[in-house]
Design a protein around this motif. Structure first.
Motif, PDB file in Angstrom:
ATOM      1  N   ASP A  16      28.760  47.967 -47.819  1.00  0.00           N
ATOM      2  CA  ASP A  16      28.705  46.938 -46.775  1.00  0.00           C
ATOM      3  C   ASP A  16      27.367  46.935 -46.026  1.00  0.00           C
ATOM      4  OD1 ASP A  16      29.002  49.361 -45.563  1.00  0.00           O
ATOM      5  OD2 ASP A  16      30.439  48.680 -44.052  1.00  0.00           O
ATOM      6  N   ALA A  17      26.335  47.464 -46.652  1.00  0.00           N
ATOM      7  CA  ALA A  17      25.031  47.571 -45.982  1.00  0.00           C
ATOM      8  C   ALA A  17      24.430  46.194 -45.709  1.00  0.00           C
ATOM      9  CB  ALA A  17      24.079  48.394 -46.836  1.00  0.00           C
ATOM     10  N   LEU A  18      23.642  46.125 -44.663  1.00  0.00           N
ATOM     11  CA  LEU A  18      22.891  44.918 -44.333  1.00  0.00           C
ATOM     12  C   LEU A  18      21.455  45.104 -44.830  1.00  0.00           C
ATOM     13  CD1 LEU A  18      22.429  42.221 -42.831  1.00  0.00           C
ATOM     14  CD2 LEU A  18      22.005  43.555 -40.752  1.00  0.00           C
ATOM     15  N   ILE A  19      20.983  44.105 -45.558  1.00  0.00           N
ATOM     16  CA  ILE A  19      19.610  44.153 -46.062  1.00  0.00           C
ATOM     17  C   ILE A  19      18.806  43.038 -45.391  1.00  0.00           C
ATOM     18  CG2 ILE A  19      18.128  43.919 -48.098  1.00  0.00           C
ATOM     19  CD1 ILE A  19      20.484  44.960 -49.775  1.00  0.00           C
ATOM     20  N   ILE A  20      17.688  43.410 -44.819  1.00  0.00           N
ATOM     21  CA  ILE A  20      16.765  42.433 -44.247  1.00  0.00           C
ATOM     22  C   ILE A  20      15.442  42.586 -44.990  1.00  0.00           C
ATOM     23  CG2 ILE A  20      15.627  41.621 -42.146  1.00  0.00           C
ATOM     24  CD1 ILE A  20      17.803  43.024 -40.515  1.00  0.00           C
ATOM     25  N   PHE A  21      14.943  41.486 -45.552  1.00  0.00           N
ATOM     26  CA  PHE A  21      13.741  41.594 -46.381  1.00  0.00           C
ATOM     27  C   PHE A  21      12.690  40.572 -45.950  1.00  0.00           C
ATOM     28  CE2 PHE A  21      16.767  38.814 -48.498  1.00  0.00           C
ATOM     29  CZ  PHE A  21      16.009  37.699 -48.848  1.00  0.00           C
ATOM     30  N   ASN A  22      11.466  40.869 -46.326  1.00  0.00           N
ATOM     31  CA  ASN A  22      10.334  39.998 -46.021  1.00  0.00           C
ATOM     32  C   ASN A  22      10.339  38.833 -47.019  1.00  0.00           C
ATOM     33  OD1 ASN A  22       7.917  38.787 -45.482  1.00  0.00           O
ATOM     34  ND2 ASN A  22       6.647  40.582 -45.900  1.00  0.00           N
ATOM     35  N   SER A  23      10.864  37.698 -46.613  1.00  0.00           N
ATOM     36  CA  SER A  23      11.076  36.588 -47.559  1.00  0.00           C
ATOM     37  C   SER A  23       9.771  35.938 -48.019  1.00  0.00           C
ATOM     38  CB  SER A  23      11.994  35.536 -46.927  1.00  0.00           C
ATOM     39  OG  SER A  23      11.430  35.044 -45.723  1.00  0.00           O
ATOM     40  N   ASP A  24       8.652  36.301 -47.408  1.00  0.00           N
ATOM     41  CA  ASP A  24       7.373  35.772 -47.877  1.00  0.00           C
ATOM     42  C   ASP A  24       6.955  36.383 -49.206  1.00  0.00           C
ATOM     43  OD1 ASP A  24       6.772  33.923 -45.856  1.00  0.00           O
ATOM     44  OD2 ASP A  24       6.110  35.528 -44.515  1.00  0.00           O
ATOM     45  N   ILE A  25       7.413  37.616 -49.473  1.00  0.00           N
ATOM     46  CA  ILE A  25       6.988  38.271 -50.729  1.00  0.00           C
ATOM     47  C   ILE A  25       8.141  38.904 -51.490  1.00  0.00           C
ATOM     48  CG2 ILE A  25       4.632  38.734 -49.932  1.00  0.00           C
ATOM     49  CD1 ILE A  25       5.497  41.608 -49.332  1.00  0.00           C
ATOM     50  N   VAL A  26       9.345  38.928 -50.927  1.00  0.00           N
ATOM     51  CA  VAL A  26      10.495  39.561 -51.581  1.00  0.00           C
ATOM     52  C   VAL A  26      11.510  38.479 -51.940  1.00  0.00           C
ATOM     53  CG1 VAL A  26      12.358  41.247 -51.372  1.00  0.00           C
ATOM     54  CG2 VAL A  26      10.141  41.687 -50.263  1.00  0.00           C
ATOM     55  N   ALA A  73      20.775  38.643 -51.959  1.00  0.00           N
ATOM     56  CA  ALA A  73      21.629  39.276 -50.942  1.00  0.00           C
ATOM     57  C   ALA A  73      20.798  39.629 -49.720  1.00  0.00           C
ATOM     58  CB  ALA A  73      22.266  40.540 -51.518  1.00  0.00           C
ATOM     59  N   GLY A  74      21.423  39.535 -48.549  1.00  0.00           N
ATOM     60  CA  GLY A  74      20.748  39.947 -47.335  1.00  0.00           C
ATOM     61  C   GLY A  74      20.094  38.801 -46.591  1.00  0.00           C
ATOM     62  N   SER A  75      19.339  39.167 -45.546  1.00  0.00           N
ATOM     63  CA  SER A  75      18.685  38.179 -44.679  1.00  0.00           C
ATOM     64  C   SER A  75      17.199  38.171 -44.955  1.00  0.00           C
ATOM     65  CB  SER A  75      18.918  38.546 -43.207  1.00  0.00           C
ATOM     66  OG  SER A  75      20.284  38.546 -42.898  1.00  0.00           O
ATOM     67  N   GLY A  76      16.657  37.004 -45.245  1.00  0.00           N
ATOM     68  CA  GLY A  76      15.226  36.883 -45.451  1.00  0.00           C
ATOM     69  C   GLY A  76      14.537  36.425 -44.176  1.00  0.00           C
ATOM     70  N   ILE A  77      13.556  37.190 -43.740  1.00  0.00           N
ATOM     71  CA  ILE A  77      12.775  36.840 -42.553  1.00  0.00           C
ATOM     72  C   ILE A  77      11.313  36.691 -42.993  1.00  0.00           C
ATOM     73  CG2 ILE A  77      12.027  37.557 -40.257  1.00  0.00           C
ATOM     74  CD1 ILE A  77      14.967  36.962 -40.334  1.00  0.00           C
ATOM     75  N   PRO A  78      10.676  35.544 -42.729  1.00  0.00           N
ATOM     76  CA  PRO A  78       9.281  35.334 -43.184  1.00  0.00           C
ATOM     77  C   PRO A  78       8.279  36.059 -42.284  1.00  0.00           C
ATOM     78  CG  PRO A  78      10.064  33.417 -41.983  1.00  0.00           C
ATOM     79  CD  PRO A  78      11.220  34.360 -42.049  1.00  0.00           C
ATOM     80  N   LEU A  79       8.103  37.341 -42.531  1.00  0.00           N
ATOM     81  CA  LEU A  79       7.291  38.178 -41.641  1.00  0.00           C
ATOM     82  C   LEU A  79       5.842  37.706 -41.582  1.00  0.00           C
ATOM     83  CD1 LEU A  79       8.573  41.737 -42.701  1.00  0.00           C
ATOM     84  CD2 LEU A  79       9.538  40.177 -41.004  1.00  0.00           C
ATOM     85  N   LYS A  80       5.275  37.444 -42.752  1.00  0.00           N
ATOM     86  CA  LYS A  80       3.866  37.027 -42.800  1.00  0.00           C
ATOM     87  C   LYS A  80       3.671  35.695 -42.079  1.00  0.00           C
ATOM     88  CE  LYS A  80       0.082  36.160 -46.053  1.00  0.00           C
ATOM     89  NZ  LYS A  80      -0.282  36.073 -47.488  1.00  0.00           N
ATOM     90  N   THR A  81       4.591  34.778 -42.288  1.00  0.00           N
ATOM     91  CA  THR A  81       4.482  33.461 -41.651  1.00  0.00           C
ATOM     92  C   THR A  81       4.539  33.577 -40.131  1.00  0.00           C
ATOM     93  OG1 THR A  81       5.559  32.457 -43.564  1.00  0.00           O
ATOM     94  CG2 THR A  81       5.537  31.176 -41.528  1.00  0.00           C
ATOM     95  N   ILE A  82       5.450  34.419 -39.646  1.00  0.00           N
ATOM     96  CA  ILE A  82       5.579  34.620 -38.196  1.00  0.00           C
ATOM     97  C   ILE A  82       4.289  35.194 -37.610  1.00  0.00           C
ATOM     98  CG2 ILE A  82       6.755  35.994 -36.429  1.00  0.00           C
ATOM     99  CD1 ILE A  82       9.298  35.775 -38.138  1.00  0.00           C
ATOM    100  N   VAL A  83       3.754  36.197 -38.284  1.00  0.00           N
ATOM    101  CA  VAL A  83       2.549  36.858 -37.773  1.00  0.00           C
ATOM    102  C   VAL A  83       1.361  35.907 -37.785  1.00  0.00           C
ATOM    103  CG1 VAL A  83       0.875  38.684 -38.260  1.00  0.00           C
ATOM    104  CG2 VAL A  83       3.331  39.177 -38.348  1.00  0.00           C
TER     105      VAL A  83
END
Length: 551
Positions: free
Chosen positions: A88-98, A102-112
């Motif tokens: 039941d783990a939660l996965i959060i990944f950098n959706s700009d390169i990953v 499954a999990g939540s994609g957060i666009p880290l590079k775009t935000i920065v």
């Protein structure tokens, strides 16, 4: 959840260590005890880095096998650690390169980039997403970020808030109370312990995993008046420290196995000249360069026997920051009391590990020994006294010459070769040993925890102690940890293990160096549990192994 394990991973340069520290501080601010293990290869640039942060309602000093929340800054992290996640783990990944289904994609590079930040600030965005996922209030996260990220704080807050608002999936932790303490690494605890005992000078050449002490001491020098030097080699390090000690300054050095090798000739000089010096030996995998950023406990025999000739010494091995603080102070103080070298052993797991520690546990202060000059008559630096401890005067001493001699000498410090004097001065030095044993026996040299009435005993030393304490508590068995390695606390260890029907001994080396020492003192070890891959045990692995072996 009452407990949570988070893994954050990325490539070198992503700020994984700082991100792990910030996450550990977040958990501590929510009322949890935290422990962080940082894994990185010995590369100047590149390679996969990750930090594992465990939060629990009780004090912890190791990590677990299963991951509750995986934070993937890059594709490698997802590929290498996805199978370590719980169902039941939660996965959060950098959706700009990953890419992941499954999990939540957060666009880290775009935000920065939108906030015109630097690429390393992508870890700030990931921390913002994590804080939202575990149900943290924004104001609480802002407080932690403001404390941890003193540069470009406003920009970091903007980036964290953007990711905080984007994160939708939750795995909420409950806020359980006030912060239970402060975050402290083993290196920081050693530094504070030395300073509490009156350290005047710290000299070191950078060598993982002891380097953190040099950084801490250099940063503290302006406030404390501490003299901090980085000379050209470990040989220069220890000889400079011995020069300071001859002049009356309490000095310590820090290194790892390779540097300690270079120090051994000067260690012998400290033995012959009876110069008080404290050496911090932070172990890593060897021999030679070995694997510099991974852990080991394979220098125990070396620390006890290093040097040529025979001379008394202390060797201590604390297991957690509280013990590191306490015994660093004892090491410095006892060296001066007995005019012998002392070696304080840590390892990568303890030195660079991060722990939540109650500030009240850091209140003890080792007594500061003040050298006693002679008041009357001719000064004899190596006077033969009843307990072998000679008067220690420091220059200048009006009307007298203070000799320090690395060659065989008489009571005045004059070089000699005749057999009668040689025997006499050797006996003088060795007369200290019985009193050294007596003094350390008053300092609780063996820690016992868990079910003290159990006939199953788990022995450990160094950084494995918190792990074994927790395992013993869960399994209802007894945990025994010697902190003093030499002179070995034989009577205390025999008493602690006397009624055991089965004894396990866990240590991070191939041959079982502590097990050999125990058996040499009449303490049988039924099962040796060695590990020598540079990685620390997890609590789950240890309990599974113990249950399997005990059946």
């Amino acid at each position: 959840m009452d407990e949570c394990s988070v893994l954050i991973g990325g490539k070198a340069g992503d700020g994984i260590n700082l991100a792990g520290q910030t996450i550990a501080r977040i958990f501590t601010s929510l009322g949890y005890y935290a422990y962080m293990y940082y894994d990185y290869p010995s590369l100047i640039r590149g390679g996969h880095n990750f930090s594992v942060i465990r939060a629990s309602t009780h004090p912890v000093g190791t990590h677990r096998s299963g991951i509750d929340i995986l934070l993937a800054m890059d594709p490698t992290t997802l590929r290498r650690h996805q199978n370590d996640c719980k169902r039941d783990a939660l996965i959060i990944f950098n959706s700009d390169i990953v890419r992941s289904d499954a999990g939540s994609g957060i666009p880290l590079k775009t935000i920065v980039e939108k906030r015109e930040g630097s690429s390393v600030m992508e870890n700030t965005a990931m921390i913002g997403a994590l804080a939202s996922a575990i149900g943290m209030e924004w104001d609480d996260l802002a407080s932690v970020i403001s404390h941890e990220m003193r540069k470009s704080t406003g920009k970091n807050l903007d980036i964290a808030r953007d990711a905080f608002q984007l994160q939708v999936d939750k795995k909420e932790l409950r806020w359980i109370g006030q912060s239970p303490g402060i975050l402290l690494s083993g290196n920081e605890a050693v530094s504070l312990g030395l300073l509490s005992a009156g350290l005047n000078g710290y000299i070191a050449y950078p060598m993982s995993p002891s380097t953190g002490i040099l950084h801490f001491m250099a940063a503290a020098s302006a406030e404390t008046g501490l003299q901090v030097f980085q000379p050209e080699s470990e040989i220069a390090v220890i000889t400079m420290a011995e020069g300071m000690a001859y002049a009356g300054a309490k000095a310590a050095v820090g290194t790892s196995g390779g540097g300690f090798c270079l120090m051994t000739e000067a260690l012998s000089m400290a033995g012959m000249a009876e110069i008080p010096i404290t050496i911090i030996l932070a172990q890593r995998s060897g021999p030679s360069t070995g694997t510099p950023t991974y852990t080991a406990q394979s220098d125990l025999h070396f620390a006890i026997h290093a040097g040529h000739g025979e001379f008394p010494r202390f060797v201590f091995a604390p297991g957690d920051p509280q013990q590191a603080f306490e015994w660093a102070g004892h090491a410095l103080s006892l060296s001066w009391q007995f005019q012998v070298p002392s070696v304080l052993m840590t390892d990568k797991t303890l030195a660079e590990g991060l722990y939540t520690v109650s500030p009240e546990l850091l209140q003890a202060h080792a007594p500061v020994y003040v050298p006693v000059p002679e008041s009357e008559g001719e000064y004899h630096r190596y006077r033969d006294t009843g307990d072998g401890i000679s008067p220690y005067a420091v220059p200048p001493l009006f009307g007298s010459v203070i000799k320090g001699n690395s060659k065989s000498h008489d009571e005045r410090g004059i070089s000699i070769d005749d057999g009668e004097h040689l025997s006499s001065m050797t006996r003088k030095q060795m007369k200290k040993v019985p009193l050294m044993k007596k003094v350390v026996s008053r300092l609780n040299p063996v820690h016992i925890s868990g079910n003290v009435d159990s006939d199953v005993c788990l022995i450990s030393w160094g950084s494995n102690a918190p792990l074994c304490r927790e395992a013993a508590q869960i399994m209802g068995i007894k945990s025994v940890q010697p902190v003093v390695m030499h002179p070995f606390p034989e009577s205390e260890m025999v008493a602690a293990t006397r009624n055991s029907s089965m004894t396990f001994l866990l240590e991070d080396n191939y041959s079982g160096q502590m097990a050999d020492i125990c058996e040499a003192h009449g303490i049988p070890v039924d099962v040796r549990l060695p590990r020598f891959d540079g990685r620390p045990f997890t609590i789950d692995q240890l309990i599974e192994d113990l249950w399997g072996l005990a059946e």
